[in-house]
Design an enzyme around this catalytic site. Structure first.
Site, short mmCIF file in Angstrom:
data_model
loop_
_atom_site.label_atom_id
_atom_site.label_comp_id
_atom_site.label_asym_id
_atom_site.label_seq_id
_atom_site.Cartn_x
_atom_site.Cartn_y
_atom_site.Cartn_z
N ASN A 13 0.86 -1.18 0.00
CA ASN A 13 0.00 0.00 0.00
C ASN A 13 0.90 1.24 0.00
O ASN A 13 1.48 1.58 1.03
CB ASN A 13 -0.90 -0.04 1.25
CG ASN A 13 -1.72 1.22 1.42
OD1 ASN A 13 -1.83 2.04 0.51
ND2 ASN A 13 -2.31 1.40 2.60
N TRP A 14 0.99 1.88 -1.15
CA TRP A 14 1.91 3.01 -1.29
C TRP A 14 1.35 4.30 -0.70
O TRP A 14 2.05 5.31 -0.65
CB TRP A 14 2.27 3.22 -2.77
CG TRP A 14 3.23 2.21 -3.31
CD1 TRP A 14 3.80 1.15 -2.64
CD2 TRP A 14 3.78 2.16 -4.64
NE1 TRP A 14 4.64 0.46 -3.47
CE2 TRP A 14 4.65 1.06 -4.71
CE3 TRP A 14 3.61 2.95 -5.79
CZ2 TRP A 14 5.36 0.72 -5.88
CZ3 TRP A 14 4.31 2.61 -6.94
CH2 TRP A 14 5.18 1.52 -6.98
N LYS A 15 0.07 4.30 -0.34
CA LYS A 15 -0.57 5.50 0.23
C LYS A 15 -0.34 6.70 -0.72
O LYS A 15 -0.44 6.52 -1.93
CB LYS A 15 -0.06 5.74 1.64
CG LYS A 15 -0.20 4.46 2.51
CD LYS A 15 0.02 4.67 3.95
CE LYS A 15 -0.16 3.33 4.68
NZ LYS A 15 -0.06 3.47 6.12
N HIS A 101 -9.69 1.43 5.04
CA HIS A 101 -8.40 1.61 5.72
C HIS A 101 -8.58 2.64 6.85
O HIS A 101 -9.35 3.59 6.70
CB HIS A 101 -7.35 2.09 4.71
CG HIS A 101 -5.97 2.06 5.27
ND1 HIS A 101 -5.49 3.02 6.12
CD2 HIS A 101 -4.95 1.16 5.12
CE1 HIS A 101 -4.24 2.73 6.47
NE2 HIS A 101 -3.90 1.60 5.88
N GLU A 103 -6.86 5.02 7.74
CA GLU A 103 -6.58 6.41 7.36
C GLU A 103 -7.76 7.01 6.61
O GLU A 103 -7.96 8.23 6.60
CB GLU A 103 -5.27 6.47 6.55
CG GLU A 103 -4.07 6.23 7.46
CD GLU A 103 -2.83 5.68 6.78
OE1 GLU A 103 -2.75 5.67 5.54
OE2 GLU A 103 -1.92 5.23 7.52
N GLU A 171 -5.66 -4.76 10.81
CA GLU A 171 -4.66 -3.69 10.92
C GLU A 171 -4.89 -2.90 12.20
O GLU A 171 -5.64 -1.91 12.19
CB GLU A 171 -4.78 -2.74 9.72
CG GLU A 171 -4.40 -3.35 8.41
CD GLU A 171 -3.70 -2.32 7.53
OE1 GLU A 171 -2.57 -2.59 7.14
OE2 GLU A 171 -4.27 -1.25 7.28
N GLY A 177 2.53 2.26 10.85
CA GLY A 177 3.55 3.31 10.71
C GLY A 177 4.29 3.64 11.98
O GLY A 177 4.98 4.66 12.05
N SER A 217 3.24 -2.11 10.39
CA SER A 217 4.70 -2.18 10.61
C SER A 217 5.30 -3.54 10.27
O SER A 217 6.21 -4.01 10.96
CB SER A 217 5.04 -1.77 12.05
OG SER A 217 4.70 -0.41 12.27
N GLY A 238 2.76 -1.15 4.37
CA GLY A 238 2.81 0.27 4.02
C GLY A 238 4.24 0.71 3.76
O GLY A 238 4.79 0.50 2.68
N GLY A 239 4.87 1.28 4.78
CA GLY A 239 6.20 1.88 4.65
C GLY A 239 7.22 1.00 3.94
O GLY A 239 7.93 1.46 3.05
P1 PGA Z 1 2.74 0.29 7.69
O1 PGA Z 1 1.31 0.57 7.05
O2 PGA Z 1 3.27 -0.99 7.12
O3 PGA Z 1 3.57 1.49 7.28
O4 PGA Z 1 2.57 0.22 9.16
C1 PGA Z 1 0.39 -0.48 6.87
C2 PGA Z 1 -0.91 0.07 6.31
O5 PGA Z 1 -1.31 1.17 6.67
O6 PGA Z 1 -1.56 -0.61 5.50
#
Ligand code: PGA
Length: 258
Positions: A13-15, A101, A103, A171, A177, A217, A238-239
């Protein structure tokens, strides 16, 4: 519940990254070229910002890396400025979509909108990754109720025939993050709980089709233990998905596990 052998799903997930199409192409090609070949037991998906999907899909015509979107409109069409409908995503070769998600929930997406978006995505046969997870953990275990409420609200009444296209991503928001990953034991406990809620809702046979992945994470160091001891069916990353070498290491951990 019996454990049918199934593909592990690794979703990047590149956001809202990277900031240009050029940089997105560069990162995508780095990941694609390091993957070298399709791994039969692992499905790899990149979920870039929506404007990049069509272009990146052309860089992986064989589908070695599938493309997905980070959200989808609950509306099929019409006067809804700024919305992207499931049919539009499907028409530019997106095969997956992330819905709910945390966010997006933080921006105001509520359970009703998420439930409608799940149905809109399913109607277009997009593989739908529904995100659920608690904000904090308390000793009383009310996070189980939070997850159950999110699942029930998003999925109740969904036709059983569509469940093969459903993935649930656990999640925990406190893990996203932050570097504070859920322990493999906690991830496993929540996976079993989610399975129980799904079995209660849809019956065992239908619920068994739904994959349950973990996000929060995930990195090359914790991926193996989360797969082995957490027994999750894959990851939403994500990251670490923005660093080709880290993402490849996670894919290789999945391949070695499978
Ligand atoms: P993260 O993000 O791996 O940076 O914690 C995961 C996500 O939000 O899907």
């Amino acid at each position: 519940m019996a454990k049918p052998k199934r593909e592990i799903l690794i979703v990047g997930n590149w956001k809202t990254n990277p900031s240009t199409l050029g940089a997105a192409r560069k990162l995508f090609l780095e990941i694609r070229d390091r993957m070298k070949m399709r791994m039969p037991a692992v499905s790899v998906v990149i979920v870039p910002p929506t404007p990049f999907i069509a272009d990146l899909a052309r860089l992986s015509p064989s589908g070695r890396i599938a493309l997905g979107a980070q959200t989808v409109s609950p509306y099929d069409d019409g006067a809804h400025t700024g919305e992207t409908a499931a049919s539009m995503l499907a028409s530019v070769s997106a095969r997956y979509v992330v819905v709910g998600h945390s966010e997006r929930r933080a921006l105001g997406e509520d359970d009703a909108t998420i439930a409608t978006a799940v149905r809109a995505a399913m109607k277009r046969k997009l593989i739908t990754i529904l995100c659920v997870g608690e904000t904090t953990r308390d000793k009383q275990g009310s996070y189980f109720t939070t997850v159950e409420t999110q699942l029930t609200a998003a999925l109740s009444g969904l036709p059983k025939a569509s469940l093969g296209n459903l993935v649930v991503a656990y999640e925990p928001v406190w893990a996203i993050g932050t570097g504070n990953t859920a322990t493999p034991e906690d991830a496993h406990e929540m996976k079993l709980f989610i399975q129980k809620v799904l079995v209660d809702q849809f019956g065992r046979t239908a619920a068994e089709k739904i994959r349950i992945i973990y996000g929060g994470s995930v990195n090359p160091k914790n991926a193996s233990a989360l797969l082995t001891d957490g027994a999750v069916d894959g990851f939403l990353v994500g990251g670490a998905s923005l660093r080709a070498s880290d993402f490849i290491s996670i894919i290789h951990a999945a391949r070695d596990h499978a």
